[in-house]
Design an enzyme around this catalytic site. Sequence first.
Site, mmCIF file in Angstrom:
data_model
loop_
_atom_site.group_PDB
_atom_site.id
_atom_site.type_symbol
_atom_site.label_atom_id
_atom_site.label_comp_id
_atom_site.label_asym_id
_atom_site.label_seq_id
_atom_site.Cartn_x
_atom_site.Cartn_y
_atom_site.Cartn_z
ATOM 1 N N PRO A 111 0.824 -1.213 0.000
ATOM 2 C CA PRO A 111 0.000 0.000 0.000
ATOM 3 C C PRO A 111 0.859 1.264 0.000
ATOM 4 O O PRO A 111 1.916 1.302 0.635
ATOM 5 C CB PRO A 111 -0.824 -0.116 1.284
ATOM 6 C CG PRO A 111 -0.155 -1.165 2.120
ATOM 7 C CD PRO A 111 0.608 -2.049 1.190
ATOM 8 N N GLY A 113 2.333 4.818 0.825
ATOM 9 C CA GLY A 113 2.446 5.748 1.949
ATOM 10 C C GLY A 113 2.033 5.167 3.290
ATOM 11 O O GLY A 113 1.651 5.895 4.200
ATOM 12 N N ALA A 114 2.122 3.833 3.432
ATOM 13 C CA ALA A 114 1.619 3.190 4.645
ATOM 14 C C ALA A 114 2.736 2.661 5.548
ATOM 15 O O ALA A 114 2.478 1.890 6.467
ATOM 16 C CB ALA A 114 0.661 2.062 4.269
ATOM 17 N N LEU A 116 5.368 0.838 4.543
ATOM 18 C CA LEU A 116 5.977 -0.420 4.085
ATOM 19 C C LEU A 116 6.941 -0.201 2.916
ATOM 20 O O LEU A 116 7.281 -1.140 2.198
ATOM 21 C CB LEU A 116 4.892 -1.432 3.688
ATOM 22 C CG LEU A 116 3.941 -1.878 4.806
ATOM 23 C CD1 LEU A 116 2.987 -2.962 4.301
ATOM 24 C CD2 LEU A 116 4.699 -2.400 6.032
ATOM 25 N N SER A 118 6.734 1.581 0.015
ATOM 26 C CA SER A 118 6.243 1.454 -1.363
ATOM 27 C C SER A 118 7.069 2.304 -2.334
ATOM 28 O O SER A 118 7.447 1.831 -3.410
ATOM 29 C CB SER A 118 4.773 1.858 -1.440
ATOM 30 O OG SER A 118 4.601 3.159 -0.917
ATOM 31 N N ALA A 120 10.182 3.443 -2.137
ATOM 32 C CA ALA A 120 11.543 2.929 -2.346
ATOM 33 C C ALA A 120 11.513 1.702 -3.256
ATOM 34 O O ALA A 120 12.371 1.545 -4.134
ATOM 35 C CB ALA A 120 12.185 2.576 -1.006
ATOM 36 N N ALA A 121 10.509 0.830 -3.058
ATOM 37 C CA ALA A 121 10.428 -0.382 -3.878
ATOM 38 C C ALA A 121 10.131 -0.033 -5.337
ATOM 39 O O ALA A 121 10.749 -0.580 -6.257
ATOM 40 C CB ALA A 121 9.348 -1.312 -3.319
ATOM 41 N N ASP A 163 15.338 3.191 3.586
ATOM 42 C CA ASP A 163 14.305 2.513 2.785
ATOM 43 C C ASP A 163 14.876 1.994 1.467
ATOM 44 O O ASP A 163 14.613 0.854 1.066
ATOM 45 C CB ASP A 163 13.163 3.484 2.444
ATOM 46 C CG ASP A 163 12.312 3.846 3.653
ATOM 47 O OD1 ASP A 163 12.823 3.778 4.784
ATOM 48 O OD2 ASP A 163 11.136 4.203 3.462
#
Length: 327
Positions: A111, A113-114, A116, A118, A120-121, A163
């Site tokens: 998700p 901005g949660a 986890l 996102s 950077a991935a 991140d």
Amino acid sequence: MVTASAPGKVYLFGEHAVVYGEPAVPCAIQRRARVTVREREEGLRVHLDDLTLDGFTIEYAGDATGRPDIDVSESLVEAGIGYINEAVDQARDAAGVEDGGFEVSVESSIPLGAGLGSSAAVVAATIRAATTELGVDLTASEVADRAYQVEHTVQDGDASRADTFCSAMGGAVRVEGDDCRRIEGIDNLPFVIGYDGGAGDTGALVAGVRQLRLEYDFAADTVAAIGDVVRAGERALAAGDLDELGDLMDFNHGLLSALGVSSRSLDSLVWAARDGDALGAKLTGAGGNGCIVALDETDAALTALDYTPGCEDAFRAALDTEGVRIE
Ligand code: MEV
């Protein structure tokens, strides 16, 4: 056409404090962003499809202006496009080409901005896919370095390497300033994630901590205390002491709360996991809204989160020892 993927992450310890040179320990998790890149004559065409958005496509001439009207929040679009635009520029730079068009398609089970990782991935996978499409083979650490440049630019200098290094390299990592390394010998950790369905504004949350730190010595001390928790956490990790790791995660959450980056909904998920006998629980990432991470070898915390009002999703996330890769 090339597809690359990169994992999301949770912070075992150290978010926010890592921006001020304290150490942090993020861990890559088995949830990936997949990015497919195809060269085209000119302009950038981006298709974005993730858990938080119904898929949408944007086409523009090479910068973020002239976008068509679309039915998603302006800030999510701005953020997504900003990251992808800069990642494509990094790929062009690595390949020594001035411009040239790309079609970029993002599919993500992380998700936005949660907490986890996102962005950077997506950035790491975009750089890997776009450079490969242009005939350049970057190592994971070269991708990490370029992905950091992207976050640094998009986040106006308020970004650590944590991140992007974690997503590019995979596994559990340690980041302190520019010193980034993998922590070897960690096969898995019993992570349980609770998601409140919301997102945090990383820039605003980081700016809030920066302001507090300038205003109050005790806020600066709180940031330094997070560094001490991380160092104790590293010893517990090396000793494989899950009970102590959990206690230190609880402590870390308390310090993040003191810095104003938690919220009623994140606190409620943290307490649900603790009431469900998790070894420890804390928010992960910038905070505000989004995800918490708990440590639990049983199913109890997961079940407790599943039954908690305001918990949109709860799931186990195994450590992902592989970073960015071509699919
Ligand atoms: C955001 O995922 C983590 C923060 O520490 C910011 C950063 O490290 O760039 C809040």
